[in-house]
Write an enzyme that holds these catalytic residues in place. Structure first.
Site, PDB file in Angstrom:
ATOM      1  N   ASP A  41      63.852  39.859 -66.501  1.00 27.74           N
ATOM      2  CA  ASP A  41      62.683  40.737 -66.582  1.00 27.74           C
ATOM      3  C   ASP A  41      61.787  40.561 -65.351  1.00 27.74           C
ATOM      4  OD1 ASP A  41      61.099  42.655 -67.712  1.00 27.74           O
ATOM      5  OD2 ASP A  41      60.157  41.329 -69.180  1.00 27.74           O
ATOM      6  N   HIS A  45      65.000  46.937 -58.974  1.00 25.96           N
ATOM      7  CA  HIS A  45      66.231  46.680 -59.734  1.00 25.96           C
ATOM      8  C   HIS A  45      67.352  46.256 -58.779  1.00 25.96           C
ATOM      9  CE1 HIS A  45      64.511  47.874 -63.468  1.00 25.96           C
ATOM     10  NE2 HIS A  45      64.365  49.155 -63.153  1.00 25.96           N
ATOM     11  N   ARG A  67      62.701  55.062 -70.555  1.00 23.09           N
ATOM     12  CA  ARG A  67      62.128  55.082 -69.196  1.00 23.09           C
ATOM     13  C   ARG A  67      62.408  56.433 -68.530  1.00 23.09           C
ATOM     14  NH1 ARG A  67      62.517  48.934 -66.902  1.00 23.09           N
ATOM     15  NH2 ARG A  67      61.746  47.966 -68.814  1.00 23.09           N
ATOM     16  N   LEU A 114      84.722  31.311 -67.153  1.00 21.36           N
ATOM     17  CA  LEU A 114      83.407  31.686 -67.674  1.00 21.36           C
ATOM     18  C   LEU A 114      83.470  32.983 -68.487  1.00 21.36           C
ATOM     19  CD1 LEU A 114      80.223  31.510 -67.630  1.00 21.36           C
ATOM     20  CD2 LEU A 114      80.337  32.873 -65.533  1.00 21.36           C
TER      21      LEU A 114
END
Ligand code: IPE
Ligand code: IPE
Ligand code: MG
Length: 256
Positions: free
Chosen positions: A33, A50, A84, A144
């Site tokens: 965030d 972003h 948004r 992972l």
């Protein structure tokens, strides 16, 4: 750990190695965030914020893999983020394509297994196909577990699980008495993975925003007051170190 060692590590800015932590989480979840505030601070468009955030993302994934952590869940786009502006949503959708185009080869080569958390059917076709292809290409990888939440909502995930379980019960393949906490876990996107041990949310906000509601039941929370694009591997190490010194009780009385 000796005080001198702890102090030295706190001052050390280079990425840490696994043996420099008293313990590491198996599953880290991150709410990335602060991109919007970072953009405003630098007088840039929110899309640039972003984009800068994906640079952080790369570094954090790499370090998580280097540390040998089993699972990393990243909140990229929530079911609420459709609210948004059209322009911002389009920029985020484009970033999804760009991110996978530039990273998939390296992630696959590193044996990373990608899983998308969320409803892919609600995404534009290009994004849907790109995400499916990333999952398909890495599904046999054993390193992972990289979970990326796109069009994800924790409540929607629980509704989906409830519907699947109810269907099994109605058609007679699952007796109602046999429904346990594990049954619910097995019907979540993260099935087969450990619960979240550590949740990090950057930017100073202290809320879940509908992220992994069931999986975070006993997670430790760390809230660094750093905007996501400014979040470094060093900041990540500090959050992991904070986790290493937490006492997890799971309802027990410790030390008696
Ligand atoms: C988080 O950054 C990224 C996404 C929601 C995709 P924000 O865009 O929410 O940043 P702030 O909260 O406005 O600073
Ligand atoms: C949560 O952040 C979603 C992501 C980081 C993708 P938001 O910025 O959308 O959450 P709220 O609106 O502040 O709760
Ligand atoms: Mg935000």
């Amino acid at each position: 750990m000796k005080i001198n060692t702890a102090l030295k590590l706190a001052l050390k800015k280079t990425p840490r190695t696994p043996d420099e932590f008293d313990k590491l989480p198996e599953h880290v979840a991150i709410i990335m965030d602060g991109n919007g505030r970072w953009a405003r601070k630098h007088k840039l468009s929110v899309s640039k914020g972003h984009r800068q955030g994906t640079e952080t993302l790369r570094e954090i994934i790499r370090h998580t893999d280097d540390l040998g952590i089993k699972a990393l869940s990243l909140y990229a786009f929530s079911t609420e983020n459709w609210k948004r502006s059209e322009e911002e949503v389009a920029a985020l959708m484009q970033l999804i394509l760009d991110f996978f185009a530039s990273e998939i080869d390296e992630l696959d080569a590193k044996n990373v297994r990608i899983l998308i958390l969320g409803d892919k059917s609600g995404l534009p076709e290009k994004q849907r196909e790109t995400l499916k292809e990333a999952e398909r290409r890495t599904e046999k990888n054993t390193g992972l577990r990289l979970n990326i939440a796109v069009n994800y909502g924790g409540r929607a995930e629980l509704v989906k699980a409830a519907r699947e379980i109810a269907t099994l019960a109605v058609n007679g393949s699952l007796p109602v008495d046999a429904i346990t906490e594990e049954t619910i876990s097995e019907h979540l996107y993260t099935r087969g993975q450990p619960d979240v041990d550590l949740l990090i949310r950057t930017s100073g906000e202290q809320r879940l925003s509908n992220f992994l509601l069931y999986q975070n039941a006993y997670a430790e929370f760390v809230f660094p007051e750093i905007l996501w694009p400014d979040f470094t591997v060093h900041d990540y190490d500090l959050a992991l170190d904070a986790y290493a010194h937490r006492e997890r009780r799971f309802g027990r009385r410790i030390g008696s």
